[in-house]
Write a protein that holds these residues in place. Structure first.
Motif, mmCIF file in Angstrom:
data_model
loop_
_atom_site.group_PDB
_atom_site.id
_atom_site.type_symbol
_atom_site.label_atom_id
_atom_site.label_comp_id
_atom_site.label_asym_id
_atom_site.label_seq_id
_atom_site.Cartn_x
_atom_site.Cartn_y
_atom_site.Cartn_z
ATOM 1 N N PHE A 80 35.029 -26.160 -16.779
ATOM 2 C CA PHE A 80 35.063 -24.797 -17.517
ATOM 3 C C PHE A 80 33.945 -24.011 -16.640
ATOM 4 C CE2 PHE A 80 32.638 -21.960 -20.497
ATOM 5 C CZ PHE A 80 33.791 -21.326 -21.177
ATOM 6 N N ARG A 81 32.771 -24.533 -16.212
ATOM 7 C CA ARG A 81 32.031 -24.049 -15.193
ATOM 8 C C ARG A 81 32.590 -23.455 -13.936
ATOM 9 N NH1 ARG A 81 26.605 -27.488 -16.375
ATOM 10 N NH2 ARG A 81 25.903 -26.337 -18.436
ATOM 11 N N ALA A 82 33.444 -24.328 -13.469
ATOM 12 C CA ALA A 82 34.153 -24.096 -12.116
ATOM 13 C C ALA A 82 34.986 -22.891 -12.385
ATOM 14 C CB ALA A 82 34.726 -25.153 -11.628
ATOM 15 N N LEU A 83 35.692 -22.701 -13.364
ATOM 16 C CA LEU A 83 36.380 -21.595 -13.668
ATOM 17 C C LEU A 83 35.738 -20.282 -13.843
ATOM 18 C CD1 LEU A 83 39.333 -23.291 -16.023
ATOM 19 C CD2 LEU A 83 39.293 -22.499 -13.440
ATOM 20 N N ARG A 84 34.703 -20.268 -14.686
ATOM 21 C CA ARG A 84 33.603 -19.139 -14.596
ATOM 22 C C ARG A 84 33.261 -18.786 -13.370
ATOM 23 N NH1 ARG A 84 29.991 -18.651 -19.708
ATOM 24 N NH2 ARG A 84 29.644 -16.948 -18.574
ATOM 25 N N MET A 85 33.004 -19.650 -12.534
ATOM 26 C CA MET A 85 32.375 -19.127 -11.177
ATOM 27 C C MET A 85 33.054 -18.745 -10.485
ATOM 28 S SD MET A 85 30.403 -21.646 -8.450
ATOM 29 C CE MET A 85 29.200 -22.335 -9.513
ATOM 30 N N VAL A 86 34.479 -19.094 -10.466
ATOM 31 C CA VAL A 86 35.513 -18.644 -9.863
ATOM 32 C C VAL A 86 35.781 -17.012 -10.373
ATOM 33 C CG1 VAL A 86 38.002 -18.548 -8.982
ATOM 34 C CG2 VAL A 86 36.493 -20.741 -8.593
ATOM 35 N N ASP A 87 35.778 -16.937 -11.680
ATOM 36 C CA ASP A 87 36.050 -15.667 -12.297
ATOM 37 C C ASP A 87 35.056 -14.722 -12.085
ATOM 38 O OD1 ASP A 87 37.636 -13.842 -13.914
ATOM 39 O OD2 ASP A 87 36.119 -14.433 -15.621
ATOM 40 N N THR A 88 33.921 -14.973 -12.017
ATOM 41 C CA THR A 88 32.524 -14.353 -11.894
ATOM 42 C C THR A 88 32.663 -13.679 -10.427
ATOM 43 O OG1 THR A 88 31.208 -15.562 -13.629
ATOM 44 C CG2 THR A 88 30.138 -14.155 -11.993
ATOM 45 N N ARG A 89 32.718 -14.801 -9.261
ATOM 46 C CA ARG A 89 32.440 -14.269 -7.935
ATOM 47 C C ARG A 89 33.936 -13.982 -7.476
ATOM 48 N NH1 ARG A 89 28.835 -18.445 -7.973
ATOM 49 N NH2 ARG A 89 26.840 -17.552 -8.216
ATOM 50 N N GLY A 90 34.837 -14.085 -8.004
ATOM 51 C CA GLY A 90 36.092 -13.508 -7.562
ATOM 52 C C GLY A 90 36.890 -14.374 -6.452
ATOM 53 N N ARG A 91 36.086 -15.400 -6.133
ATOM 54 C CA ARG A 91 36.535 -16.358 -5.045
ATOM 55 C C ARG A 91 36.113 -17.755 -5.126
ATOM 56 N NH1 ARG A 91 32.242 -17.095 -1.621
ATOM 57 N NH2 ARG A 91 30.419 -15.470 -2.079
ATOM 58 N N MET A 92 36.782 -18.579 -4.438
ATOM 59 C CA MET A 92 36.405 -20.109 -4.480
ATOM 60 C C MET A 92 35.056 -20.264 -3.594
ATOM 61 S SD MET A 92 36.975 -23.160 -5.602
ATOM 62 C CE MET A 92 38.456 -23.218 -6.329
ATOM 63 N N THR A 93 34.030 -20.701 -4.375
ATOM 64 C CA THR A 93 32.887 -20.963 -3.403
ATOM 65 C C THR A 93 32.726 -22.552 -3.424
ATOM 66 O OG1 THR A 93 31.492 -21.014 -5.477
ATOM 67 C CG2 THR A 93 31.735 -19.063 -4.405
ATOM 68 N N SER A 94 31.697 -22.987 -2.528
ATOM 69 C CA SER A 94 31.441 -24.396 -2.502
ATOM 70 C C SER A 94 31.087 -24.836 -3.644
ATOM 71 C CB SER A 94 30.659 -24.711 -1.061
ATOM 72 O OG SER A 94 29.418 -23.979 -1.268
ATOM 73 N N GLY A 95 30.225 -24.280 -4.420
ATOM 74 C CA GLY A 95 29.670 -24.653 -5.676
ATOM 75 C C GLY A 95 30.844 -24.934 -6.576
ATOM 76 N N ALA A 96 31.914 -24.004 -6.667
ATOM 77 C CA ALA A 96 32.943 -24.114 -7.701
ATOM 78 C C ALA A 96 33.726 -25.103 -7.245
ATOM 79 C CB ALA A 96 33.639 -22.670 -7.686
ATOM 80 N N ALA A 97 33.830 -25.271 -6.025
ATOM 81 C CA ALA A 97 34.894 -26.557 -5.497
ATOM 82 C C ALA A 97 34.151 -27.706 -5.823
ATOM 83 C CB ALA A 97 34.942 -26.300 -3.919
ATOM 84 N N SER A 98 32.826 -28.009 -5.743
ATOM 85 C CA SER A 98 32.065 -29.178 -6.317
ATOM 86 C C SER A 98 32.209 -29.344 -7.563
ATOM 87 C CB SER A 98 30.672 -29.038 -5.904
ATOM 88 O OG SER A 98 30.283 -28.931 -4.424
ATOM 89 N N LEU A 99 32.119 -28.330 -8.365
ATOM 90 C CA LEU A 99 32.288 -28.614 -10.001
ATOM 91 C C LEU A 99 33.768 -29.000 -10.361
ATOM 92 C CD1 LEU A 99 30.233 -25.661 -11.170
ATOM 93 C CD2 LEU A 99 29.561 -27.880 -11.588
ATOM 94 N N PHE A 100 34.859 -28.198 -9.844
ATOM 95 C CA PHE A 100 36.193 -28.739 -10.002
ATOM 96 C C PHE A 100 36.402 -29.876 -9.660
ATOM 97 C CE2 PHE A 100 40.589 -28.591 -9.204
ATOM 98 C CZ PHE A 100 40.937 -28.128 -10.328
ATOM 99 N N SER A 101 36.219 -30.449 -8.324
ATOM 100 C CA SER A 101 36.406 -31.782 -7.977
ATOM 101 C C SER A 101 35.594 -32.950 -8.843
ATOM 102 C CB SER A 101 36.038 -32.214 -6.545
ATOM 103 O OG SER A 101 36.623 -31.251 -5.905
#
Length: 141
Positions: A80-101
């Motif tokens: 959920f946090r990874a999806l919110r991070m991608v939605d907030t930033r509009g792109r995949m960041t390394s933090g979102a990739a870590s959370l998703f994985s």
């Protein structure tokens, strides 16, 4: 020397970076909104777990390893946090990739324990999870 340092600090401020905070956006979970969303996430996941146990009484579906929900809750929160991070930033960041994985890995492990499935079924999925991690990191900017 002091003038050069002052100029460098001024350039950092103009670029939107405070001195000593380089890369902080990738390390945050979702920015200031994450503190507000934690009670919501916990509430939703606890409701889902309660519904699963409630319906298991009527359907005959038995969760042999009910403690695996305590692996699945953090997995869902990470996803959920990874999806919110991608939605907030509009792109995949390394933090979102870590959370998703991490969330996907915990989801696979928790599902394996919850449903009592064989390791031979899940080890290929774990390899896919590791490969997906590499792909996400490649697209993280």
């Amino acid at each position: 020397m002091d003038d050069q340092l002052a100029d460098l600090k001024e350039k950092e401020k103009k670029a939107g970076w405070e001195a000593g905070e380089w890369g902080r956006e990738d390390l945050s979970v979702c920015g200031p909104a994450s503190k507000d969303s934690d009670p919501l996430m916990w509430g939703v996941f606890l409701i889902l777990i309660g519904l699963a146990f409630f319906f298991s009484r009527f359907t005959g579906l038995v969760f042999r390893n009910w403690w695996a929900w305590f692996i699945l809750i953090p997995a869902g929160m990470k996803l959920f946090r990874a999806l919110r991070m991608v939605d907030t930033r509009g792109r995949m960041t390394s933090g979102a990739a870590s959370l998703f994985s991490g969330g996907l890995f915990l989801l696979l492990i928790g599902s394996m324990f919850l449903f009592g499935l064989s390791w031979s079924l899940f080890w290929p999925l774990l390899l896919i999870c590791l490969g997906l991690n590499g792909v996400l990191w490649a697209f993280a900017r």
